[in-house]
Design an enzyme around this catalytic site. Sequence first.
Site, PDB file in Angstrom:
ATOM      1  N   ASP A 139      -5.319  -5.153 -11.661  1.00  0.00           N
ATOM      2  CA  ASP A 139      -6.166  -5.110 -12.068  1.00  0.00           C
ATOM      3  C   ASP A 139      -6.744  -4.015 -13.105  1.00  0.00           C
ATOM      4  O   ASP A 139      -7.199  -4.719 -14.546  1.00  0.00           O
ATOM      5  CB  ASP A 139      -7.562  -4.638 -10.768  1.00  0.00           C
ATOM      6  CG  ASP A 139      -7.866  -5.881 -10.008  1.00  0.00           C
ATOM      7  OD1 ASP A 139      -6.771  -7.408 -10.196  1.00  0.00           O
ATOM      8  OD2 ASP A 139      -8.894  -5.925  -9.414  1.00  0.00           O
ATOM      9  N   ASN A 184      -7.301 -12.152 -11.554  1.00  0.00           N
ATOM     10  CA  ASN A 184      -8.581 -12.546 -10.287  1.00  0.00           C
ATOM     11  C   ASN A 184      -9.582 -10.893 -10.573  1.00  0.00           C
ATOM     12  O   ASN A 184      -9.638  -9.933  -9.307  1.00  0.00           O
ATOM     13  CB  ASN A 184      -8.056 -12.951  -9.068  1.00  0.00           C
ATOM     14  CG  ASN A 184      -9.369 -12.877  -7.915  1.00  0.00           C
ATOM     15  OD1 ASN A 184      -9.546 -13.634  -8.397  1.00  0.00           O
ATOM     16  ND2 ASN A 184      -8.698 -13.194  -7.314  1.00  0.00           N
ATOM     17  N   ASP A 225     -15.677  -3.255   1.282  1.00  0.00           N
ATOM     18  CA  ASP A 225     -14.081  -3.292   1.208  1.00  0.00           C
ATOM     19  C   ASP A 225     -13.468  -2.662   1.984  1.00  0.00           C
ATOM     20  O   ASP A 225     -12.461  -3.027   3.274  1.00  0.00           O
ATOM     21  CB  ASP A 225     -13.492  -3.161   0.056  1.00  0.00           C
ATOM     22  CG  ASP A 225     -14.059  -3.863  -1.359  1.00  0.00           C
ATOM     23  OD1 ASP A 225     -14.312  -5.391  -1.002  1.00  0.00           O
ATOM     24  OD2 ASP A 225     -14.476  -3.383  -3.165  1.00  0.00           O
ATOM     25  N   GLU A 285     -12.211 -11.864  -3.259  1.00  0.00           N
ATOM     26  CA  GLU A 285     -10.074 -12.671  -3.367  1.00  0.00           C
ATOM     27  C   GLU A 285     -10.084 -14.057  -3.089  1.00  0.00           C
ATOM     28  O   GLU A 285      -9.371 -14.343  -3.426  1.00  0.00           O
ATOM     29  CB  GLU A 285      -9.511 -11.396  -3.563  1.00  0.00           C
ATOM     30  CG  GLU A 285      -9.636 -10.750  -4.927  1.00  0.00           C
ATOM     31  CD  GLU A 285     -10.379  -9.440  -4.593  1.00  0.00           C
ATOM     32  OE1 GLU A 285      -9.993  -8.512  -5.052  1.00  0.00           O
ATOM     33  OE2 GLU A 285     -11.566  -9.251  -3.999  1.00  0.00           O
ATOM     34  N   HIS A 290      -5.009  -8.470  -1.758  1.00  0.00           N
ATOM     35  CA  HIS A 290      -3.939  -7.573  -1.304  1.00  0.00           C
ATOM     36  C   HIS A 290      -4.766  -6.789   0.469  1.00  0.00           C
ATOM     37  O   HIS A 290      -3.890  -5.848   0.126  1.00  0.00           O
ATOM     38  CB  HIS A 290      -4.377  -6.373  -2.648  1.00  0.00           C
ATOM     39  CG  HIS A 290      -5.994  -6.438  -3.098  1.00  0.00           C
ATOM     40  ND1 HIS A 290      -6.231  -4.477  -3.337  1.00  0.00           N
ATOM     41  CD2 HIS A 290      -6.769  -7.051  -3.236  1.00  0.00           C
ATOM     42  CE1 HIS A 290      -7.941  -5.087  -3.065  1.00  0.00           C
ATOM     43  NE2 HIS A 290      -7.893  -6.060  -3.903  1.00  0.00           N
ATOM     44  N   ARG A 291      -5.769  -6.350   0.074  1.00  0.00           N
ATOM     45  CA  ARG A 291      -7.339  -6.051   0.893  1.00  0.00           C
ATOM     46  C   ARG A 291      -6.133  -7.117   2.450  1.00  0.00           C
ATOM     47  O   ARG A 291      -6.517  -6.406   3.242  1.00  0.00           O
ATOM     48  CB  ARG A 291      -8.371  -5.811   1.099  1.00  0.00           C
ATOM     49  CG  ARG A 291      -7.872  -5.263  -0.029  1.00  0.00           C
ATOM     50  CD  ARG A 291     -10.354  -4.550  -0.040  1.00  0.00           C
ATOM     51  NE  ARG A 291      -9.972  -3.663  -1.308  1.00  0.00           N
ATOM     52  CZ  ARG A 291      -9.568  -2.686  -1.805  1.00  0.00           C
ATOM     53  NH1 ARG A 291      -8.837  -2.126  -0.657  1.00  0.00           N
ATOM     54  NH2 ARG A 291     -10.632  -2.456  -2.542  1.00  0.00           N
ATOM     55  N   LYS A 306      -2.267  -5.494  -6.843  1.00  0.00           N
ATOM     56  CA  LYS A 306      -3.589  -5.874  -7.758  1.00  0.00           C
ATOM     57  C   LYS A 306      -3.711  -4.324  -7.520  1.00  0.00           C
ATOM     58  O   LYS A 306      -4.569  -4.305  -8.653  1.00  0.00           O
ATOM     59  CB  LYS A 306      -4.846  -6.909  -6.882  1.00  0.00           C
ATOM     60  CG  LYS A 306      -6.333  -6.936  -7.198  1.00  0.00           C
ATOM     61  CD  LYS A 306      -6.609  -7.823  -6.528  1.00  0.00           C
ATOM     62  CE  LYS A 306      -8.029  -7.991  -6.987  1.00  0.00           C
ATOM     63  NZ  LYS A 306      -8.735  -9.201  -8.359  1.00  0.00           N
TER      64      LYS A 306
END
Length: 442
Positions: free
Chosen positions: A52, A95, A325, A353, A402-403, A428
């Site tokens: 990112d 993204n 998040d 995402e 990613h998360r 990311k």
Amino acid sequence: MSGLPDISIGPFQLAQGSIVLPGSKSISNRALLLAALSTGTTTLKNLLDADDTQVMRSALRQLGLSVTDKDDKVCVVEGCGGKFPVQDADLFMGNAGTAMRPLTAALAMQGGNYRLSGVARMHERPIRDLVDGLRQVGAKIDYELQAGYPPIKILAADIQIKDVVKVRGDVSSQFLTALLMALPLVANEPVRIEVIGELISRPYIDITLKLMARFGVTVACPDKQSFIIPAKHSDVVYKSPGQLSVEGDASSASYFLALGAIGGGPVKVLGVGKDSIQGDVAFADALALMGAKINAGEDWIEVSGVKNANGKLNGITIDCTEIPDAAMTLAVAALFAGGPTRLNNIASWRVKETDRIAAMAKELKKVGAIVEEGVDYIVVQAPALPSDWKSPIEGIDTYDDHRMAMCFSLAAFGPNALKINDPNCVAKTFPTYFAEFAKVVN
């Protein structure tokens, strides 16, 4: 690990050690853009080096700025004094929402012609509320494919702020962040921004305001819904602070803090603590509500197991408006809790995402969890018996998110090994995540 289609991890029982966190994505990308818009040279320390932030750095270079990566996570940015040297560019934003939204607003103030696009998922992530806000001040922005979504074209326009700028706050706080950072460039008079409806993720706005102040622009907040940008006194708006150190990423800290609870600990994260400007540091408070033993200093947090007699976390019901998040980590930590865990006010998960509510529900069910999902909530209950835990042959899908990959690493503390698909999607924000994870688990 790079390029592997999947990895198998666990089962693990213990977690212990310390982790130096990568720089915050939210702070890094805001700081990069503010440094670019400033007069003077800014040295950014502990800047996140991940997909990112590389997207933002690449875009700034394409816009004619000098952005130089040095050793030890240092980046030097030569500011342009608010006017990008390149006035016509086609920018690919991947993204990276923290790059796409603020850069869109900054470019709309430039009087140039720009196109911004991204990966397929970026073209499904809404941008209408930001575009509507920018159009209120005279920006000319066209949608290339679907109205309300990228790709977009920004056309040269005469920006004039004649009235209060209004923006919705209930889809993404990044729209307000983008307006706050861009409008000082054209604020010949004080500019008032009013948020329509609920403002979600308010702590991310606080990050924006604190960083803007570091670069010389102080925004007044007369009430929770209003922001007043001061009139500029010259063409020099943002001024470099010389250097700025980026905090460790509080969202990334959440996985290791949860490990400290689930795996007995102690696990200490270094680089973020009780003095953090990041809202996701409140994840530690949520974990404490679940029964985790937590200590914190100015720039560290440590978790040493749980204080409950049964050795398990408690299930909780919690409003996640402020920690959208990090709340994902709570959903997987709920696999190790007694009773259900209900996460409320997480509608923003739907436009991240991936659709994170749907994805989280599907993958948690794969390991045997009992899950209920709604428009803006999810309820997770652990498998009732060890024999109810599953190890899906097809693996845990991560949806290029990613998360999802980082959260589900925690599920390897169940009784079974776990296969995680496309683990490299962590690039990311945390390219070395699984290597760091391996250092503290066994």
